[in-house]
Design a protein around this motif. Structure first.
Motif, short mmCIF file in Angstrom:
data_model
loop_
_atom_site.label_atom_id
_atom_site.label_comp_id
_atom_site.label_asym_id
_atom_site.label_seq_id
_atom_site.Cartn_x
_atom_site.Cartn_y
_atom_site.Cartn_z
N VAL A 30 -28.10 23.53 32.31
CA VAL A 30 -26.92 22.84 32.83
C VAL A 30 -27.16 22.40 34.26
O VAL A 30 -26.85 21.28 34.65
N THR A 31 -27.75 23.29 35.07
CA THR A 31 -28.05 22.96 36.46
C THR A 31 -28.99 21.76 36.53
O THR A 31 -28.81 20.85 37.33
N THR A 32 -30.01 21.77 35.66
CA THR A 32 -30.95 20.66 35.63
C THR A 32 -30.24 19.36 35.32
O THR A 32 -30.48 18.33 35.93
N ALA A 33 -29.37 19.40 34.32
CA ALA A 33 -28.65 18.19 33.92
C ALA A 33 -27.80 17.65 35.06
O ALA A 33 -27.67 16.44 35.24
N PRO A 37 -30.12 13.87 37.31
CA PRO A 37 -29.70 12.88 36.32
C PRO A 37 -30.69 11.74 36.18
O PRO A 37 -30.84 11.18 35.09
N GLU A 38 -31.40 11.38 37.26
CA GLU A 38 -32.34 10.27 37.16
C GLU A 38 -33.52 10.62 36.27
O GLU A 38 -34.09 9.76 35.61
N LYS A 39 -33.89 11.90 36.27
CA LYS A 39 -35.01 12.31 35.42
C LYS A 39 -34.63 12.20 33.95
O LYS A 39 -35.40 11.72 33.13
N ARG A 40 -33.42 12.63 33.61
CA ARG A 40 -32.96 12.49 32.23
C ARG A 40 -32.78 11.01 31.89
O ARG A 40 -33.14 10.55 30.82
N GLY A 41 -32.21 10.26 32.86
CA GLY A 41 -31.99 8.84 32.63
C GLY A 41 -33.28 8.08 32.41
O GLY A 41 -33.33 7.11 31.64
N PHE A 42 -34.36 8.52 33.07
CA PHE A 42 -35.64 7.83 32.92
C PHE A 42 -36.10 7.85 31.46
O PHE A 42 -36.57 6.84 30.94
N SER A 43 -35.96 8.99 30.79
CA SER A 43 -36.38 9.09 29.40
C SER A 43 -35.55 8.15 28.52
O SER A 43 -36.09 7.46 27.65
N GLN A 239 -36.36 7.78 46.05
CA GLN A 239 -35.56 6.85 46.81
C GLN A 239 -36.10 6.63 48.23
O GLN A 239 -36.80 7.48 48.78
N VAL A 240 -35.70 5.50 48.81
CA VAL A 240 -36.04 5.18 50.19
C VAL A 240 -34.97 4.25 50.75
O VAL A 240 -34.17 3.69 49.99
N ASN A 241 -34.94 4.08 52.07
CA ASN A 241 -33.95 3.22 52.73
C ASN A 241 -32.51 3.63 52.40
O ASN A 241 -31.63 2.78 52.23
N MET A 242 -32.28 4.93 52.35
CA MET A 242 -30.99 5.43 51.89
C MET A 242 -29.92 5.48 52.98
O MET A 242 -28.80 5.91 52.71
N GLU A 243 -30.25 5.02 54.18
CA GLU A 243 -29.24 5.02 55.24
C GLU A 243 -28.49 3.70 55.37
O GLU A 243 -27.52 3.61 56.11
N ASP A 244 -28.94 2.65 54.65
CA ASP A 244 -28.18 1.39 54.72
C ASP A 244 -27.00 1.44 53.75
O ASP A 244 -26.80 2.43 53.04
N ARG A 245 -26.21 0.39 53.73
CA ARG A 245 -24.98 0.40 52.93
C ARG A 245 -25.26 0.58 51.44
O ARG A 245 -24.57 1.32 50.75
N PHE A 246 -26.27 -0.10 50.93
CA PHE A 246 -26.59 0.00 49.50
C PHE A 246 -27.01 1.43 49.17
O PHE A 246 -26.60 1.99 48.16
N GLY A 247 -27.82 2.03 50.04
CA GLY A 247 -28.24 3.42 49.83
C GLY A 247 -27.08 4.38 49.87
O GLY A 247 -27.01 5.33 49.08
N GLN A 248 -26.14 4.15 50.80
CA GLN A 248 -24.97 5.02 50.90
C GLN A 248 -24.11 4.95 49.64
O GLN A 248 -23.57 5.95 49.18
N ILE A 249 -24.00 3.76 49.06
CA ILE A 249 -23.25 3.60 47.81
C ILE A 249 -23.92 4.37 46.68
O ILE A 249 -23.26 5.03 45.87
N MET A 250 -25.25 4.34 46.64
CA MET A 250 -25.99 5.11 45.63
C MET A 250 -25.68 6.60 45.75
O MET A 250 -25.42 7.28 44.76
N ARG A 255 -22.54 11.56 44.08
CA ARG A 255 -21.62 12.63 44.46
C ARG A 255 -20.39 12.66 43.58
O ARG A 255 -19.85 13.72 43.27
N ARG A 256 -19.94 11.48 43.18
CA ARG A 256 -18.79 11.43 42.28
C ARG A 256 -19.12 12.03 40.92
O ARG A 256 -18.23 12.44 40.18
N ARG A 257 -20.41 12.08 40.62
CA ARG A 257 -20.86 12.72 39.37
C ARG A 257 -21.27 14.17 39.62
O ARG A 257 -21.98 14.77 38.84
#
Length: 343
Positions: A30-33, A37-43, A239-250, A255-257
């Protein structure tokens, strides 16, 4: 009368795990899931991309069911670039070492690289995978039930039986280990039990794994990898460039999930990604964002995949791919030319 040849078979070892252990595994699953999520989503996304011809992988179908939901073309192109780039680095390492090496895939999930390399006659001396015990349990169960997955392992194994329990498979050329990457002593112990050779040139691969650890935890893993092997290469996709607006939205969407990227502060830039590797024992480091990598792809391949689906919003593709990167670092191996590897 000549003795008949016997092909090895799978044998499950008896397990001493208690109900409490099983409950612990479920909780880890459950913790892994929740945390990867990106690892599961990749498959799931790989399964779809393969189904419409982005790349060839006859093994992913055994691990993941095909979703009826069509995936966005910019996602499929991004995943193609990821698979192509990592594949190029792996093959370059195998060529430089003439396959006299080992590969350790950390946080492997349902990865199928072992089978693909076998088909291409590019297997290293041994291929290791590590993931949470619950993930490993599921993968081993699938392998045992599916002959296209189990037979290639058995063909390479010289003993009469191949021992496998719920959290471990160890064969002559392939091992799957259930372990927590944040627990370095446990990780090292289990790898050594499966005959990890610290003297062999070693390639370590992490894909969307380190970002789910704290900076301290990922630094410990990277430092262990650099200090454990005489000659080594480390490949990281995240991930990279996570401090710009697009990264913040990601980050906000995750977090909402109920998923926090514990290591997102390292994902500020390509420089911060490179510095983490350099400050933890690696000698040379290279890094590109995925849009740059996409621009380097062979034109024939680009034309082929772009003909598969119409892409309406090129800007969205560029935004997405500028927020993921591929980094690779080397230690030793000057006589092999490891520092010259690129993608």
């Amino acid at each position: 009368m000549a003795a008949s040849l016997r092909r090895p078979s799978f044998t499950f070892c008896s397990s001493s795990s208690t109900e409490a252990d099983d409950e612990g595994d479920v909780q880890r699953g459950v913790t892994t899931a929740l945390t990867r999520p990106e690892k599961r989503g990749f498959s799931l996304l790989s399964r779809f991309a393969v189904s419409i011809g982005y790349w060839d992988d006859p093994y992913i179908q055994h691990f993941v069911r095909l979703s009826k939901e069509r995936k966005a073309p910019e996602i499929n192109r991004g995943y193609f670039a990821r698979v192509y780039g990592i594949g190029q680095l792996i093959k370059a390492f195998l060529r430089k070492t003439e396959c006299h090496c080992q590969i350790i895939n950390l946080g492997a999930g349902m990865d199928t690289t072992f089978w693909i390399l076998k088909d291409q006659d590019l297997l290293p001396s041994k291929y290791f995978e590590v993931d949470f015990p619950m993930i490993v349990t599921r993968k081993l169960h699938t392998i045992k039930l599916k002959p296209p997955l189990s037979q290639p392992i058995l063909e390479l194994h010289c003993e009469d039986t191949l021992q496998m329990d719920g959290h471990l498979l160890d064969s002559k050329r392939y091992a799957i280990i259930g372990a927590d990457l944040r627990d370095i002593p446990e990780l090292e112990e289990k790898l050594k039990k499966c005959n990890m050779n610290t003297q062999l040139p070693t390639l370590l691969v992490t894909e969307c794994v380190l970002v789910y650890m704290t900076p301290e935890q990922s630094a410990n893993l990277i430092k262990w990898a650099a200090s454990s092997f005489v000659t080594a290469m480390f490949v990281n996709y995240e991930q990279v460039n996570m401090e710009d607006r697009f990264g913040q939205i990601m980050v906000e969407n995750l977090r909402r999930r109920q998923c926090d990227l514990a290591g997102v502060e390292i994902c500020k830039s390509l420089e911060s990604q490179k510095q983490r590797l350099l400050s933890n024992g690696w000698e040379t480091v290279s890094a590109v964002n995925m849009m740059e990598l996409y621009s380097r792809l062979p034109r024939t391949e680009v034309s082929r995949i772009e003909s598969l689906e119409f892409l309406d919003e090129l800007e969205l593709l560029e935004q997405l791919m500028q927020h993921y990167c591929l980094c690779w670092a080397t230690k030793g191996g000057s006589q092999l030319g490891l520092k010259d590897i690129t993608c």
